[in-house]
Design a protein around this motif. Structure first.
Motif, PDB file in Angstrom:
ATOM      1  N   ARG A  31       0.777  -1.379  -0.017  1.00  0.00           N
ATOM      2  CA  ARG A  31      -0.043  -0.053   0.151  1.00  0.00           C
ATOM      3  C   ARG A  31       0.764   1.227   0.033  1.00  0.00           C
ATOM      4  O   ARG A  31       1.674   1.186   0.839  1.00  0.00           O
ATOM      5  N   VAL A  32       0.301   2.123  -0.724  1.00  0.00           N
ATOM      6  CA  VAL A  32       1.083   3.697  -0.711  1.00  0.00           C
ATOM      7  C   VAL A  32      -0.052   4.509  -0.057  1.00  0.00           C
ATOM      8  O   VAL A  32       0.144   5.327   0.847  1.00  0.00           O
ATOM      9  N   PHE A  33      -1.357   4.239  -0.204  1.00  0.00           N
ATOM     10  CA  PHE A  33      -2.374   4.717   0.418  1.00  0.00           C
ATOM     11  C   PHE A  33      -3.751   3.896   0.533  1.00  0.00           C
ATOM     12  O   PHE A  33      -3.983   3.080  -0.474  1.00  0.00           O
ATOM     13  N   PRO A  34      -4.146   3.712   1.539  1.00  0.00           N
ATOM     14  CA  PRO A  34      -3.819   4.346   2.786  1.00  0.00           C
ATOM     15  C   PRO A  34      -2.399   3.982   3.282  1.00  0.00           C
ATOM     16  O   PRO A  34      -1.878   2.892   2.791  1.00  0.00           O
ATOM     17  N   PRO A  35      -1.937   4.681   3.990  1.00  0.00           N
ATOM     18  CA  PRO A  35      -0.258   4.503   4.296  1.00  0.00           C
ATOM     19  C   PRO A  35      -0.032   3.470   5.235  1.00  0.00           C
ATOM     20  O   PRO A  35      -0.980   2.911   5.831  1.00  0.00           O
ATOM     21  N   SER A  36       1.206   3.119   5.140  1.00  0.00           N
ATOM     22  CA  SER A  36       1.660   1.986   6.005  1.00  0.00           C
ATOM     23  C   SER A  36       1.782   2.488   7.748  1.00  0.00           C
ATOM     24  O   SER A  36       1.883   3.758   7.765  1.00  0.00           O
TER      25      SER A  36
ATOM     26  N   LEU B 119      -7.035   0.038  12.285  1.00  0.00           N
ATOM     27  CA  LEU B 119      -7.535  -0.851  13.088  1.00  0.00           C
ATOM     28  C   LEU B 119      -7.447  -2.376  12.730  1.00  0.00           C
ATOM     29  O   LEU B 119      -7.175  -3.281  13.561  1.00  0.00           O
ATOM     30  N   LYS B 120      -7.206  -2.826  11.533  1.00  0.00           N
ATOM     31  CA  LYS B 120      -6.778  -3.914  10.960  1.00  0.00           C
ATOM     32  C   LYS B 120      -5.360  -4.111  11.574  1.00  0.00           C
ATOM     33  O   LYS B 120      -4.929  -5.375  11.897  1.00  0.00           O
ATOM     34  N   CYS B 121      -4.666  -3.304  11.270  1.00  0.00           N
ATOM     35  CA  CYS B 121      -3.190  -3.204  11.845  1.00  0.00           C
ATOM     36  C   CYS B 121      -3.188  -3.743  13.441  1.00  0.00           C
ATOM     37  O   CYS B 121      -2.104  -4.340  13.761  1.00  0.00           O
ATOM     38  N   ILE B 122      -4.110  -3.110  14.187  1.00  0.00           N
ATOM     39  CA  ILE B 122      -3.977  -3.433  15.520  1.00  0.00           C
ATOM     40  C   ILE B 122      -4.384  -5.016  15.819  1.00  0.00           C
ATOM     41  O   ILE B 122      -3.760  -5.448  16.736  1.00  0.00           O
ATOM     42  N   GLN B 123      -5.397  -5.300  14.925  1.00  0.00           N
ATOM     43  CA  GLN B 123      -5.758  -6.769  15.234  1.00  0.00           C
ATOM     44  C   GLN B 123      -4.468  -7.578  14.773  1.00  0.00           C
ATOM     45  O   GLN B 123      -4.239  -8.889  15.189  1.00  0.00           O
ATOM     46  N   ASP B 124      -3.801  -7.116  13.477  1.00  0.00           N
ATOM     47  CA  ASP B 124      -2.756  -8.039  13.052  1.00  0.00           C
ATOM     48  C   ASP B 124      -1.751  -7.259  12.380  1.00  0.00           C
ATOM     49  O   ASP B 124      -1.910  -6.441  11.328  1.00  0.00           O
ATOM     50  N   VAL B 125      -0.343  -7.597  12.539  1.00  0.00           N
ATOM     51  CA  VAL B 125       0.877  -6.560  12.530  1.00  0.00           C
ATOM     52  C   VAL B 125       0.964  -6.763  10.944  1.00  0.00           C
ATOM     53  O   VAL B 125       1.349  -5.711  10.203  1.00  0.00           O
ATOM     54  N   THR B 126       0.358  -7.842  10.103  1.00  0.00           N
ATOM     55  CA  THR B 126       0.525  -7.715   8.818  1.00  0.00           C
ATOM     56  C   THR B 126      -0.198  -6.751   7.852  1.00  0.00           C
ATOM     57  O   THR B 126       0.147  -6.699   6.561  1.00  0.00           O
ATOM     58  N   TRP B 127      -1.346  -6.391   8.606  1.00  0.00           N
ATOM     59  CA  TRP B 127      -2.115  -5.287   7.940  1.00  0.00           C
ATOM     60  C   TRP B 127      -1.433  -3.924   8.177  1.00  0.00           C
ATOM     61  O   TRP B 127      -2.090  -2.836   7.522  1.00  0.00           O
ATOM     62  N   CYS B 128      -0.463  -3.751   8.758  1.00  0.00           N
ATOM     63  CA  CYS B 128       0.128  -2.563   8.877  1.00  0.00           C
ATOM     64  C   CYS B 128       0.868  -1.655   7.617  1.00  0.00           C
ATOM     65  O   CYS B 128       1.217  -0.708   7.613  1.00  0.00           O
ATOM     66  N   HIS B 129       1.095  -2.538   6.653  1.00  0.00           N
ATOM     67  CA  HIS B 129       1.975  -2.201   5.684  1.00  0.00           C
ATOM     68  C   HIS B 129       1.518  -2.734   4.519  1.00  0.00           C
ATOM     69  O   HIS B 129       0.682  -3.565   4.112  1.00  0.00           O
TER      70      HIS B 129
END
Length: 529
Positions: free
Chosen positions: A481-486, A519-529
């Protein structure tokens, strides 16, 4: 009597005749039994053949018209349909679309035309004028490889005069003539190039040599001290995929890029020798440079890692460079999104569209990054360099996988069993903020951005948007992803709206998709970027 012997008494002859008649009887019975058995085997084989034929016809019918157990309703699953790609281009059999054809063929597509029941339209040129009627009447499952309004990004005049952070100073002619003269007076050492939408014919000129009256052109500052490798100026091409507007989603191919070096050494500099500073079709390739050949060819690394390795070896920060690449791409799409939304307003849905472009950058000897142009329908032909076959086919495959074209069915929101849709992306998969959604605030109102993402607050459009975003993430392969940002997970957990200026400047739709990924990033770190 026939068969009697003159030397044998009559009664003995009668006995022999009876015995001879009995010996022939069993033979007749044996033949009859064998014939009956053979006929029975023949009938059995015929029956088996007929049963298999009937079974085959039934299976073929069910593949075309599957039914729910206990009912007779046809369900028309996309997985049973032959996928069709319609390639719309000039001189398409000349070879420049070879890798496009190859990848689609490997994905199980057959080629069709305008009249076919096509699934994907691959148009080499911007198709929205020539194919206006077709593109205003798309079926939900059909995909098109361009977005209406993408010219606002790829148009060189429009992009260069956008006044964005990473774009060299530019002035639109003749409108900004006075501004140019004033700026040039303040910075007399600067060199200039005059460009138009036709990227050919770029040349460095003195201010008094520029045409300040030519319409639909722009005059741009030339980056005079570019970063060099083996004395050669170069640019880097970043393959970028737009999958959605309103909300905006943009990805890049994160593992690879295109490196192109000028055909001649930069110094001693001579503005009359274009091949010193203009990257042309006869550019020098990565593996042809002594400093890069070992890491790229002998050690088998990508163009991106080859460049990163070289920069690190020379004390340069490659991580910062590529973070700025992402920032630049993000800035362009956020700046131009309103024009994309306006352009897409007349279509049934913008979910039918996706687009691959290539952002071309240079950076100077101080590692300052500059965006030079964005190319619509970037070159994907290895006719000049066969070694680029893998690069181009990976670009195409990763893009098609990200956008859902590489999997079947193409669009889970248009055809197929509800079980098939949920198997790929159920509404449960997109849920976030379990504690917050169960709070009194969110139970009473959907007004806040976070509460608006709760199950009871999502309308059909947003349910489908989030399911598509979910599928993109699961199928992104080497895209990021570029947007939404990591985010980092720590940032996501400790996020505060009051301190996030970037967030506050987003549209409401983009705030929602930004928040969902956070919020997905909070659930699972693989969604952070």
């Amino acid at each position: 009597m026939k068969g009697s012997s003159p030397y044998m008494p009559r009664y003995e002859q009668d006995v022999l005749n009876r015995l001879h008649g009995r010996s022939r009887g069993p033979n007749r019975m044996l033949y009859m039994v064998a014939a009956i058995l053979a006929f029975g085997v023949f009938l059995t084989l015929v029956n088996i053949y007929e049963l298999r034929r009937i079974q085959h016809e039934h299976e073929h019918h069910m593949a075309r018209n599957p039914t729910v157990e206990g009912r007779g309703e046809p369900l028309h699953s996309m997985s049973s349909k032959q996928k069709i790609v319609w390639v719309h281009a000039k001189h398409m059999n000349s070879g420049y679309l070879k890798h496009v054809f190859s990848v689609f063929e490997r994905l199980g597509y057959t080629r069709g035309g305008k009249a076919s029941n096509w699934d994907v339209l691959w148009a080499h040129d911007y198709p929205f004028a020539e194919l206006k009627t077709v593109l205003h009447n798309l079926n939900p499952h059909q995909k098109v490889n361009h977005f209406p309004g993408s010219g606002y990004i790829t148009n060189k005049v429009s992009l260069a005069t956008s006044d964005l952070k990473f774009i060299p100073k530019a002035f639109k002619m003749p409108k900004d003539k006075d501004k140019l003269l004033e700026h040039a007076k303040e910075y007399p050492e600067k060199m200039w190039v005059q460009k138009s939408n036709n990227h050919r014919g770029i040349r460095i000129l003195q201010l008094n040599q520029l045409d300040l009256t030519s319409d639909n052109t722009f005059i741009q500052e030339y980056i005079a001290k570019p970063f060099l490798i083996d004395k050669r100026k170069f640019d880097i091409g970043i393959y970028t995929i737009l999958t959605s507007i309103n909300p905006l989603r943009v990805y890049i191919l994160d593992t690879e890029l295109l490196l192109r070096f000028c055909a001649a050494d930069y110094y001693p500099f001579d503005a009359s020798i274009l091949k010193k500073y203009v990257v042309a079709d006869d550019y020098t390739a990565t593996w042809q440079l002594p400093s890069l050949k070992k890491i790229y060819s002998d050690m088998g690394h990508t163009h991106k890692e080859t460049l990163s390795y070289y920069l690190r070896q020379h004390g340069k920060n490659d991580t910062k460079l590529f973070m700025e690449v992402r920032e630049s791409i993000q800035e362009v799409y956020l700046k131009k999104e309103k024009f994309l939304i306006q352009s897409g307003a007349g279509y049934k849905s913008t979910r039918n569209f996706f687009e691959l472009v290539r952002f071309d950058f240079v950076f100077d000897e101080d590692m300052n990054l500059y965006l030079m142009e964005v190319n619509m329908s970037p070159n994907l032909s290895s006719a000049h360099f066969k070694e680029n076959t893998l690069l181009y086919e990976q670009v195409i495959f990763n893009m098609l996988h990200l956008t859902g074209v590489a999997r079947a069915p193409n669009d889970i929101f248009s055809r197929g069993l509800i079980e098939e849709k949920n198997m790929q992306a159920a509404l449960k998969d997109v849920q976030v903020l379990s504690e917050g959604c169960n709070s009194a605030v969110c139970q009473e109102s959907c007004r806040s951005v976070e509460c608006s993402l709760c199950h009871r607050c999502l309308d059909l459009n947003w349910k489908n948007a989030l399911r598509t975003a979910y599928l993109e993430h699961m199928n992104r392969r080497n895209c990021r992803r570029v947007f939404p940002p990591s985010f980092t997970q720590e940032f996501a957990k400790n996020w505060k709206e009051s301190t996030d200026t970037f967030y506050k400047n987003l549209s409401l739709s983009n705030q929602k998709i930004y928040t969902w990924f956070r919020l997905k990033c909070i659930q699972d770190v693989t969604w952070c970027h």
